[in-house]
Design a protein around this motif. Sequence first.
Motif, PDB file in Angstrom:
ATOM      1  N   TYR A 214       0.844  -1.186   0.000  1.00 46.54           N
ATOM      2  CA  TYR A 214       0.000   0.000   0.000  1.00 46.54           C
ATOM      3  C   TYR A 214       0.882   1.239   0.000  1.00 46.54           C
ATOM      4  O   TYR A 214       1.974   1.233   0.576  1.00 46.54           O
ATOM      5  CB  TYR A 214      -0.905   0.032   1.229  1.00 46.54           C
ATOM      6  CG  TYR A 214      -2.091  -0.890   1.150  1.00 46.54           C
ATOM      7  CD1 TYR A 214      -3.277  -0.477   0.550  1.00 46.54           C
ATOM      8  CD2 TYR A 214      -2.018  -2.176   1.669  1.00 46.54           C
ATOM      9  CE1 TYR A 214      -4.366  -1.324   0.470  1.00 46.54           C
ATOM     10  CE2 TYR A 214      -3.111  -3.038   1.593  1.00 46.54           C
ATOM     11  CZ  TYR A 214      -4.278  -2.598   0.997  1.00 46.54           C
ATOM     12  OH  TYR A 214      -5.352  -3.452   0.912  1.00 46.54           O
ATOM     13  N   ASP A 215       0.401   2.307  -0.637  1.00 46.91           N
ATOM     14  CA  ASP A 215       1.143   3.560  -0.530  1.00 46.91           C
ATOM     15  C   ASP A 215       0.999   4.061   0.905  1.00 46.91           C
ATOM     16  O   ASP A 215       0.107   3.609   1.634  1.00 46.91           O
ATOM     17  CB  ASP A 215       0.627   4.574  -1.556  1.00 46.91           C
ATOM     18  CG  ASP A 215      -0.637   5.274  -1.103  1.00 46.91           C
ATOM     19  OD1 ASP A 215      -0.619   6.509  -1.007  1.00 46.91           O
ATOM     20  OD2 ASP A 215      -1.647   4.587  -0.843  1.00 46.91           O
ATOM     21  N   PRO A 216       1.853   4.985   1.346  1.00 46.58           N
ATOM     22  CA  PRO A 216       1.847   5.401   2.756  1.00 46.58           C
ATOM     23  C   PRO A 216       0.486   5.886   3.253  1.00 46.58           C
ATOM     24  O   PRO A 216       0.160   5.716   4.430  1.00 46.58           O
ATOM     25  CB  PRO A 216       2.886   6.532   2.787  1.00 46.58           C
ATOM     26  CG  PRO A 216       3.822   6.209   1.666  1.00 46.58           C
ATOM     27  CD  PRO A 216       2.963   5.614   0.593  1.00 46.58           C
ATOM     28  N   ASP A 219      -4.098   5.001  -0.088  1.00 51.57           N
ATOM     29  CA  ASP A 219      -5.072   5.407  -1.096  1.00 51.57           C
ATOM     30  C   ASP A 219      -5.150   4.405  -2.236  1.00 51.57           C
ATOM     31  O   ASP A 219      -6.168   4.305  -2.917  1.00 51.57           O
ATOM     32  CB  ASP A 219      -4.721   6.789  -1.657  1.00 51.57           C
ATOM     33  CG  ASP A 219      -5.029   7.897  -0.672  1.00 51.57           C
ATOM     34  OD1 ASP A 219      -6.120   7.858  -0.071  1.00 51.57           O
ATOM     35  OD2 ASP A 219      -4.191   8.786  -0.489  1.00 51.57           O
ATOM     36  N   TYR A 220      -4.059   3.712  -2.467  1.00 49.57           N
ATOM     37  CA  TYR A 220      -4.081   2.706  -3.530  1.00 49.57           C
ATOM     38  C   TYR A 220      -3.132   1.565  -3.189  1.00 49.57           C
ATOM     39  O   TYR A 220      -2.201   1.698  -2.395  1.00 49.57           O
ATOM     40  CB  TYR A 220      -3.717   3.318  -4.891  1.00 49.57           C
ATOM     41  CG  TYR A 220      -2.411   4.079  -4.948  1.00 49.57           C
ATOM     42  CD1 TYR A 220      -1.193   3.432  -5.137  1.00 49.57           C
ATOM     43  CD2 TYR A 220      -2.394   5.471  -4.845  1.00 49.57           C
ATOM     44  CE1 TYR A 220      -0.010   4.119  -5.204  1.00 49.57           C
ATOM     45  CE2 TYR A 220      -1.208   6.179  -4.916  1.00 49.57           C
ATOM     46  CZ  TYR A 220      -0.013   5.499  -5.100  1.00 49.57           C
ATOM     47  OH  TYR A 220       1.174   6.194  -5.168  1.00 49.57           O
ATOM     48  N   TYR A 240      -4.009   0.081  -7.947  1.00 50.49           N
ATOM     49  CA  TYR A 240      -5.446  -0.088  -7.730  1.00 50.49           C
ATOM     50  C   TYR A 240      -5.934   1.025  -6.799  1.00 50.49           C
ATOM     51  O   TYR A 240      -5.806   0.943  -5.581  1.00 50.49           O
ATOM     52  CB  TYR A 240      -5.712  -1.479  -7.142  1.00 50.49           C
ATOM     53  CG  TYR A 240      -7.151  -1.775  -6.793  1.00 50.49           C
ATOM     54  CD1 TYR A 240      -8.210  -1.096  -7.385  1.00 50.49           C
ATOM     55  CD2 TYR A 240      -7.459  -2.777  -5.869  1.00 50.49           C
ATOM     56  CE1 TYR A 240      -9.530  -1.387  -7.063  1.00 50.49           C
ATOM     57  CE2 TYR A 240      -8.771  -3.087  -5.536  1.00 50.49           C
ATOM     58  CZ  TYR A 240      -9.799  -2.378  -6.139  1.00 50.49           C
ATOM     59  OH  TYR A 240     -11.102  -2.668  -5.815  1.00 50.49           O
ATOM     60  N   TYR A 241      -6.493   2.094  -7.426  1.00 48.58           N
ATOM     61  CA  TYR A 241      -7.050   3.216  -6.664  1.00 48.58           C
ATOM     62  C   TYR A 241      -8.559   2.992  -6.554  1.00 48.58           C
ATOM     63  O   TYR A 241      -9.292   3.138  -7.533  1.00 48.58           O
ATOM     64  CB  TYR A 241      -6.721   4.539  -7.361  1.00 48.58           C
ATOM     65  CG  TYR A 241      -7.331   5.757  -6.709  1.00 48.58           C
ATOM     66  CD1 TYR A 241      -7.381   5.881  -5.324  1.00 48.58           C
ATOM     67  CD2 TYR A 241      -7.842   6.800  -7.477  1.00 48.58           C
ATOM     68  CE1 TYR A 241      -7.941   7.001  -4.721  1.00 48.58           C
ATOM     69  CE2 TYR A 241      -8.390   7.933  -6.890  1.00 48.58           C
ATOM     70  CZ  TYR A 241      -8.440   8.022  -5.512  1.00 48.58           C
ATOM     71  OH  TYR A 241      -8.996   9.133  -4.909  1.00 48.58           O
ATOM     72  N   TYR A 242      -9.018   2.636  -5.366  1.00 43.46           N
ATOM     73  CA  TYR A 242     -10.372   2.122  -5.179  1.00 43.46           C
ATOM     74  C   TYR A 242     -11.308   3.106  -4.486  1.00 43.46           C
ATOM     75  O   TYR A 242     -12.444   2.750  -4.150  1.00 43.46           O
ATOM     76  CB  TYR A 242     -10.313   0.829  -4.349  1.00 43.46           C
ATOM     77  CG  TYR A 242      -9.356   0.910  -3.186  1.00 43.46           C
ATOM     78  CD1 TYR A 242      -9.718   1.472  -1.974  1.00 43.46           C
ATOM     79  CD2 TYR A 242      -8.037   0.453  -3.334  1.00 43.46           C
ATOM     80  CE1 TYR A 242      -8.826   1.558  -0.930  1.00 43.46           C
ATOM     81  CE2 TYR A 242      -7.136   0.535  -2.289  1.00 43.46           C
ATOM     82  CZ  TYR A 242      -7.535   1.092  -1.089  1.00 43.46           C
ATOM     83  OH  TYR A 242      -6.629   1.189  -0.063  1.00 43.46           O
ATOM     84  N   ARG A 243     -10.888   4.358  -4.292  1.00 42.73           N
ATOM     85  CA  ARG A 243     -11.717   5.300  -3.537  1.00 42.73           C
ATOM     86  C   ARG A 243     -12.391   6.356  -4.419  1.00 42.73           C
ATOM     87  O   ARG A 243     -12.804   7.396  -3.931  1.00 42.73           O
ATOM     88  CB  ARG A 243     -10.859   5.986  -2.473  1.00 42.73           C
ATOM     89  CG  ARG A 243     -10.365   5.022  -1.406  1.00 42.73           C
ATOM     90  CD  ARG A 243      -9.658   5.738  -0.281  1.00 42.73           C
ATOM     91  NE  ARG A 243      -9.256   4.812   0.767  1.00 42.73           N
ATOM     92  CZ  ARG A 243      -8.615   5.167   1.875  1.00 42.73           C
ATOM     93  NH1 ARG A 243      -8.308   6.439   2.082  1.00 42.73           N
ATOM     94  NH2 ARG A 243      -8.286   4.262   2.773  1.00 42.73           N
ATOM     95  N   ASN A 258      -0.251  11.699  -5.994  1.00 43.15           N
ATOM     96  CA  ASN A 258       0.665  10.615  -5.623  1.00 43.15           C
ATOM     97  C   ASN A 258       0.716   9.541  -6.701  1.00 43.15           C
ATOM     98  O   ASN A 258       1.796   9.040  -7.043  1.00 43.15           O
ATOM     99  CB  ASN A 258       0.217   9.995  -4.289  1.00 43.15           C
ATOM    100  CG  ASN A 258       0.408  10.925  -3.113  1.00 43.15           C
ATOM    101  OD1 ASN A 258       1.244  11.827  -3.162  1.00 43.15           O
ATOM    102  ND2 ASN A 258      -0.364  10.724  -2.065  1.00 43.15           N
ATOM    103  N   LEU A 259      -0.451   9.184  -7.229  1.00 39.50           N
ATOM    104  CA  LEU A 259      -0.518   8.166  -8.264  1.00 39.50           C
ATOM    105  C   LEU A 259       0.205   8.617  -9.526  1.00 39.50           C
ATOM    106  O   LEU A 259       0.993   7.863 -10.120  1.00 39.50           O
ATOM    107  CB  LEU A 259      -1.984   7.849  -8.575  1.00 39.50           C
ATOM    108  CG  LEU A 259      -2.267   6.756  -9.603  1.00 39.50           C
ATOM    109  CD1 LEU A 259      -1.644   5.435  -9.169  1.00 39.50           C
ATOM    110  CD2 LEU A 259      -3.776   6.605  -9.788  1.00 39.50           C
ATOM    111  N   SER A 260      -0.042   9.861  -9.929  1.00 36.26           N
ATOM    112  CA  SER A 260       0.607  10.412 -11.119  1.00 36.26           C
ATOM    113  C   SER A 260       2.126  10.433 -10.957  1.00 36.26           C
ATOM    114  O   SER A 260       2.870  10.047 -11.863  1.00 36.26           O
ATOM    115  CB  SER A 260       0.073  11.824 -11.374  1.00 36.26           C
ATOM    116  OG  SER A 260       0.723  12.427 -12.462  1.00 36.26           O
ATOM    117  N   ARG A 261       2.581  10.871  -9.786  1.00 37.83           N
ATOM    118  CA  ARG A 261       4.025  10.937  -9.526  1.00 37.83           C
ATOM    119  C   ARG A 261       4.643   9.552  -9.528  1.00 37.83           C
ATOM    120  O   ARG A 261       5.717   9.335 -10.104  1.00 37.83           O
ATOM    121  CB  ARG A 261       4.266  11.630  -8.180  1.00 37.83           C
ATOM    122  CG  ARG A 261       5.714  11.632  -7.726  1.00 37.83           C
ATOM    123  CD  ARG A 261       5.855  12.101  -6.288  1.00 37.83           C
ATOM    124  NE  ARG A 261       4.987  11.376  -5.384  1.00 37.83           N
ATOM    125  CZ  ARG A 261       5.214  10.136  -4.942  1.00 37.83           C
ATOM    126  NH1 ARG A 261       6.307   9.483  -5.342  1.00 37.83           N
ATOM    127  NH2 ARG A 261       4.383   9.557  -4.108  1.00 37.83           N
TER     128      ARG A 261
END
Length: 354
Positions: A214-216, A219-220, A240-243, A258-261
């Motif tokens: 998991y990211d810190p 969120d994904y 997997y961003y589920y929110r 965060n996902l983009s980075r």
Amino acid sequence: MNVFKKPNIRLNNKSTTTNGDNSHKSKRSRDDGDLPTLLTITPQQQRDKFDELNEVEANRIVEGLNNPTESIWSLTAAISRRNKDRNRYSNVMPWNETRVKLPVKNEATYSDYINASYIKLQIKGETLINRYIACQGPLETTRNHFWSMCFNESEKQGNDVVIIAMVTPLIEQGMTKCDKYWPELGDSWSFNRNNLEDGIALEDLTVKNVNETYDPNEDYLLTEFELKSGIKTKKVYHFYYYRWADAKVPPSTAPLANLSRHIDEIKQATTESLENQPVPIIHCSAGVGRSGTFMVYDHLFRHRDKFRAILDTNRAKDLVYKAVFQLRTQRMMMVQTVYQYQFLYDVAKEAYYE
């Protein structure tokens, strides 16, 4: 209306901003004249622009259906009887011109169809160019198609890395939005029999789940897979961003940032050549609403200093409208709802003033 041209939209550049916008403005002092047009477009004008996009698209669909052999908006592959069961939704289809094709042994005998589209976003006169593949969430019956596409596109790009961003939960309000198309940690799936039946020219295709983190901020979930065919192995990074709820906007911009980075870091670390960098595969349920919104976010706002510089030198351009217009020339319904469309204008203000 000429479906090949974008419509002319009159804007009142004297529109005032809200109190919230003025509070942002205090953070970023502007003493070089009026604000760029993008930042002055009112919510009603944003709705008008979104309606124009939908009107243009409706005309394209009619034109494509009426002229299936000549139109660049043709949908013949998507509406073919033998392919209809490969579509999650009957009204979301890729244009023939930009659709991704599966590597089949014989196109006359086997279908090369998958509900996925090539996407290229760029700003005229700028070096900012980003490529993606937009795809619907796999069905249980199209798992092997999806993983075959991942392997084949990586081969075509000349790299050994696959990046997937899944921006939908599996189930929402009791409805399945996407099949769980990957194995559990430590497990491996083989698609050899399925590919033989479908005539896909990838022998012994397997996917193995080798790591999950998991990211810190949780969120994904990042899952790493090994995708193999023959003697070749691809490293797969699956985000997997589920929110993010269907037809809605994200709860905040932080997870998208965060996902983009994170995706960009993997792209940069993969290869020194821009030509061989992995092209991220983005999917939600239909592969248009949340997928399109994330692509515009990633394209315009990943590097906010660059966005501000581009906006300051393109002060009369509505970069959000132009990006969504580009998207829809390559896949219908991208940035599906007016709320998602307006969200991008809110992000533009946030990015410019911070």
